[in-house]
Design an enzyme around this catalytic site. Structure first.
Site, short mmCIF file in Angstrom:
data_model
loop_
_atom_site.label_atom_id
_atom_site.label_comp_id
_atom_site.label_asym_id
_atom_site.label_seq_id
_atom_site.Cartn_x
_atom_site.Cartn_y
_atom_site.Cartn_z
N ASP A 1 6.84 -22.07 -28.74
CA ASP A 1 7.90 -21.07 -28.85
C ASP A 1 8.38 -20.98 -30.31
OD1 ASP A 1 9.29 -23.51 -28.93
OD2 ASP A 1 10.97 -22.77 -27.74
N SER B 1 9.29 -28.96 -25.46
CA SER B 1 9.22 -28.23 -26.73
C SER B 1 8.77 -29.11 -27.90
CB SER B 1 10.56 -27.56 -27.00
OG SER B 1 10.42 -26.57 -27.99
N ASP C 1 4.99 -25.89 -32.20
CA ASP C 1 5.47 -27.11 -31.55
C ASP C 1 4.75 -27.23 -30.21
OD1 ASP C 1 6.67 -24.89 -30.45
OD2 ASP C 1 8.63 -25.83 -30.18
#
Length: 449
Positions: A237, A96, A233
């Site tokens: 998400d 992430s 990112d």
């Protein structure tokens, strides 16, 4: 937190805790847990992505599970592909917003929601037992590839419609959003300027979209006289937004604006957020028929509450948004399309943002060994009653105490050996007074734990 899984799947430095051997075990455990069926797998742009993905796929196939490899894919695309292909689960190889040396494994349910902590604990016990399902040579899983990007964009265009065309700068942070986000914006009819949208595991900027990391995006928006800047990112998400004047829009403000827009679009109902979200959201959505429900930090907790309450929208003050009418997977790319629709219907973000109330928010991190966290929280819960004069206590994730004009949240970090304090007040003076008391309380609790 489990042995391997943290607040957002497994996330570790590659070849330290997260090795090919561990990834193989995860694949075997997920395949054993599902006992057949089909899994979609995608990865972000990290250099270690192929190593981890190949190991996970090997584990899955060895248990007799079929795999659809969608290659370089943002998390939202994995969530979409699960439904598109009628799969039983999905896996994203991503860390992430963590730095490039990290990677991770996150597992998704058939409905697009992340695996719950209970499900992750079951996977951990299978991993530790070593009792993996072993398919005979003629029953091992089959591997095929898929590319759901075109379908994703086609479906998104059924949900979002613009009356005008806008100039949009998309900063994908060299992450997996590069292969979808700029293209969706173009298909919406916008003029798209791409920034950091060449997929690369050597990230040009810090991946978490914040005012500091998006300074180049802000400059580009101003230079190109663009209407908005959209940033992501590593796995897209999350969404970060820069307004038409080239200013980063604070997460809390953006969360309030989009919640309000969703209430206008779908009618009144519940807005789900986490315990670390401020009062601005409540104050902004109440006149629009919105009721705020707070839950634990993490997208799976938000998704669970959305499903339980039939909520209109769910989001965290970290730019993680879940649009339940679309999917229960956090989706920064679809979120970007919605932001454009909001601008199209309601006007420029710089103007809209003026309507969101502003309060003073302070945050602190205090070092706390992981083994002391539980005991320290017990002491904090007990002592907070004596230290603060408050009306309400929420203990679903840490301890949040609140009054009509302030709140304080004490919460152990799920990923680092620290205790977090987040608070909000109407004045700077009150905020500083609260933080003084809170820090003293936490340090005392850690020393006694």
């Amino acid at each position: 937190m489990g042995k391997y899984f943290g607040t957002s799947g497994i996330r570790e430095v590659f070849n330290e805790k997260l090795t090919a051997e561990l990834a193989l075990k995860v694949g075997k455990a997920v395949g054993t847990y599902l006992n057949g069926g089909t899994i979609v797998i995608g990865k972000d742009t990290r250099t270690s992505g192929d190593v981890i993905k190949s190991a996970v796929i090997s584990g899955l196939l060895s248990t007799g599970v079929d795999v659809i490899d969608i290659g370089l894919a943002p998390t939202p695309l994995t969530g979409f592909a699960i439904k598109l292909y009628g799969a039983d689960a999905g896996i994203t190889i991503t860390a992430s917003h963590n730095p490039p040396e990290y990677n991770g494994i996150k597992v998704w349910q058939a409905n697009g929601m992340a695996y719950t902590p209970e499900m992750e604990r079951e996977l951990e016990s299978i991993m530790d037992s070593g009792n993996f399902k072993k398919a005979p040579w003629n029953e091992i899983g089959t591997l095929r590839t898929g590319d759901p990007r075109g379908e994703y964009i086609k479906e998104a265009l059924k949900f979002v419609e613009l009356g005008n065309s806008y100039t949009v700068v998309v900063d994908a942070g060299n992450g997996a959003g590069s292969v979808v986000s700029p293209y969706l914006q173009r298909e919406l009819g916008n003029k798209v300027i791409s920034l950091n949208s060449h997929p690369s595991g050597f990230f040009v900027r810090e991946l978490e979209p914040n005012a500091k990391s998006l300074s180049a995006l802000a400059k580009t928006v101003r230079a190109m006289k663009a209407d908005v800047g959209i940033a992501h990112d590593g796995d897209a998400d999350r969404i970060g937004v820069v307004d038409d004047e080239g200013n980063f829009v604070e997460y809390e403000v953006m969360l309030s604006l989009i919640s309000g827009y969703m209430l206008r679009k779908f009618g009144k109902g519940k807005i789900v957020t986490t315990v670390d979200a401020g009062f601005a959201l409540d104050d902004y959505v109440r006149p629009l028929g919105g009721e705020v429900v707070r839950t634990r930090v993490g997208d799976v907790a938000v998704a669970e509450e959305l499903a339980r309450h039939g909520g209109v929208f769910g989001g965290e003050p970290s730019g993680t948004w879940i649009i339940p009418q679309w999917n229960l997977t956090p989706d920064g790319i679809f979120a970007g399309a919605l932001v454009l629709e909001m601008i199209d219907r309601l006007g420029p973000i710089s103007e809209l943002a003026k309507e969101v109330p502003r309060y003073v928010t302070l945050r602190a991190k205090i070092p706390c060994p992981n083994e002391k966290k539980a005991k320290a929280m017990e002491i904090i819960a007990r002592e907070a009653l004596k230290t603060f004069d408050y009306d309400r206590l929420i203990d679903i994730d840490g301890i949040r105490i609140e009054n009509s004009d302030w709140w304080v949240l004490f919460r152990p970090s799920g990923t680092e050996p620290i205790m977090r304090i987040t608070l909000e007040a109407h004045t700077e003076e009150k905020a500083k007074e609260l933080m003084g008391k809170a820090e003293k309380l936490v340090k005392k609790a850690i020393s006694e734990a």
